[in-house]
Design a protein around this motif. Structure first.
Motif, PDB file in Angstrom:
ATOM      1  N   GLU A   1      -4.774 -13.945 -14.659  1.00 30.20           N
ATOM      2  CA  GLU A   1      -5.713 -13.133 -13.880  1.00 30.20           C
ATOM      3  C   GLU A   1      -5.139 -11.758 -13.564  1.00 30.20           C
ATOM      4  OE1 GLU A   1      -5.108 -14.367  -9.319  1.00 30.20           O
ATOM      5  OE2 GLU A   1      -4.965 -15.988 -10.768  1.00 30.20           O
ATOM      6  N   MET A   2      -6.009 -10.796 -13.468  1.00 28.82           N
ATOM      7  CA  MET A   2      -5.597  -9.446 -13.073  1.00 28.82           C
ATOM      8  C   MET A   2      -5.874  -9.282 -11.587  1.00 28.82           C
ATOM      9  SD  MET A   2      -4.287  -7.817 -15.600  1.00 28.82           S
ATOM     10  CE  MET A   2      -4.309  -6.139 -15.021  1.00 28.82           C
ATOM     11  N   ARG A   3      -4.918  -8.754 -10.874  1.00 27.94           N
ATOM     12  CA  ARG A   3      -5.094  -8.432  -9.460  1.00 27.94           C
ATOM     13  C   ARG A   3      -4.944  -6.931  -9.311  1.00 27.94           C
ATOM     14  NH1 ARG A   3      -1.702 -12.967  -6.067  1.00 27.94           N
ATOM     15  NH2 ARG A   3      -2.542 -14.792  -7.127  1.00 27.94           N
ATOM     16  N   TYR A   4      -5.815  -6.343  -8.554  1.00 31.29           N
ATOM     17  CA  TYR A   4      -5.805  -4.892  -8.384  1.00 31.29           C
ATOM     18  C   TYR A   4      -5.385  -4.480  -6.972  1.00 31.29           C
ATOM     19  CZ  TYR A   4      -8.164  -5.042 -12.830  1.00 31.29           C
ATOM     20  OH  TYR A   4      -8.468  -5.285 -14.147  1.00 31.29           O
ATOM     21  N   ASN A   5      -4.810  -5.410  -6.214  1.00 31.88           N
ATOM     22  CA  ASN A   5      -4.470  -5.114  -4.829  1.00 31.88           C
ATOM     23  C   ASN A   5      -2.956  -5.183  -4.552  1.00 31.88           C
ATOM     24  OD1 ASN A   5      -4.045  -7.835  -5.021  1.00 31.88           O
ATOM     25  ND2 ASN A   5      -5.442  -8.417  -3.388  1.00 31.88           N
ATOM     26  N   ASN A   6      -2.141  -5.071  -5.566  1.00 31.44           N
ATOM     27  CA  ASN A   6      -0.679  -5.104  -5.403  1.00 31.44           C
ATOM     28  C   ASN A   6      -0.219  -6.336  -4.631  1.00 31.44           C
ATOM     29  OD1 ASN A   6      -0.569  -2.706  -6.796  1.00 31.44           O
ATOM     30  ND2 ASN A   6      -0.349  -1.452  -4.973  1.00 31.44           N
ATOM     31  N   SER A   7      -0.731  -7.483  -5.029  1.00 30.07           N
ATOM     32  CA  SER A   7      -0.382  -8.732  -4.358  1.00 30.07           C
ATOM     33  C   SER A   7       0.490  -9.648  -5.209  1.00 30.07           C
ATOM     34  CB  SER A   7      -1.656  -9.488  -3.970  1.00 30.07           C
ATOM     35  OG  SER A   7      -2.382  -9.868  -5.135  1.00 30.07           O
TER      36      SER A   7
ATOM     37  N   ARG B   1       6.518  -4.684 -12.290  1.00 25.86           N
ATOM     38  CA  ARG B   1       5.176  -4.120 -12.250  1.00 25.86           C
ATOM     39  C   ARG B   1       4.260  -5.038 -11.471  1.00 25.86           C
ATOM     40  NH1 ARG B   1       5.584  -7.362 -16.347  1.00 25.86           N
ATOM     41  NH2 ARG B   1       3.808  -8.435 -17.251  1.00 25.86           N
ATOM     42  N   PHE B   2       3.227  -4.447 -10.890  1.00 30.35           N
ATOM     43  CA  PHE B   2       2.167  -5.235 -10.265  1.00 30.35           C
ATOM     44  C   PHE B   2       1.154  -5.577 -11.340  1.00 30.35           C
ATOM     45  CE2 PHE B   2       3.799  -3.092  -6.507  1.00 30.35           C
ATOM     46  CZ  PHE B   2       3.867  -4.163  -5.627  1.00 30.35           C
ATOM     47  N   GLN B   3       0.592  -6.774 -11.247  1.00 31.43           N
ATOM     48  CA  GLN B   3      -0.441  -7.189 -12.199  1.00 31.43           C
ATOM     49  C   GLN B   3      -1.320  -8.225 -11.549  1.00 31.43           C
ATOM     50  OE1 GLN B   3       0.945  -8.124 -16.144  1.00 31.43           O
ATOM     51  NE2 GLN B   3      -0.643  -9.661 -16.367  1.00 31.43           N
TER      52      GLN B   3
ATOM     53  N   TYR C   1       3.806  -9.331  -7.959  1.00 31.80           N
ATOM     54  CA  TYR C   1       4.790  -8.441  -8.586  1.00 31.80           C
ATOM     55  C   TYR C   1       5.598  -9.210  -9.620  1.00 31.80           C
ATOM     56  CZ  TYR C   1       8.347  -4.789  -8.936  1.00 31.80           C
ATOM     57  OH  TYR C   1       9.178  -3.783  -9.384  1.00 31.80           O
TER      58      TYR C   1
ATOM     59  N   THR D   1       0.828  -1.201   0.000  1.00 39.01           N
ATOM     60  CA  THR D   1       0.000   0.000   0.000  1.00 39.01           C
ATOM     61  C   THR D   1       0.866   1.257   0.000  1.00 39.01           C
ATOM     62  OG1 THR D   1      -0.188  -0.078   2.406  1.00 39.01           O
ATOM     63  CG2 THR D   1      -1.957  -1.111   1.134  1.00 39.01           C
TER      64      THR D   1
END
Length: 81
Positions: free
Chosen positions: A57-63, A79-81, A65, A20
């Protein structure tokens, strides 16, 4: 060795959960950590290294890297994805 210098050499406190604080994370990546250092600092973030199989899958919670790794084997960005 003084108490203050032994504290500065201590391992950083692991960051639990997802990323975060992007400024702190970017500063950590700028130090070019190894995969082991990444896991120690961010144990709950899935580190994907080059050539590792993964789902789309796309993750939008920076989980998760996706790391870029330099010739020295250290994380140089990503990058986060």
């Amino acid at each position: 060795m003084s108490a203050s210098s032994s504290k500065s050499q201590a391992a950083p406190v692991p960051v639990r959960g997802f990323v975060t604080d992007m400024a702190a994370f970017d500063a950590f990546i700028a130090r070019r950590p190894t995969a082991d250092e990444f896991h120690a600092a961010y144990p709950d973030v899935l580190l994907i290294l080059p050539n590792m199989p993964t789902t789309m899958e796309m993750r939008y919670n920076n989980s998760r890297y996706f790391a870029e790794v330099g010739g020295d084997g250290r994380i140089s960005g990503g990058r986060f994805q």
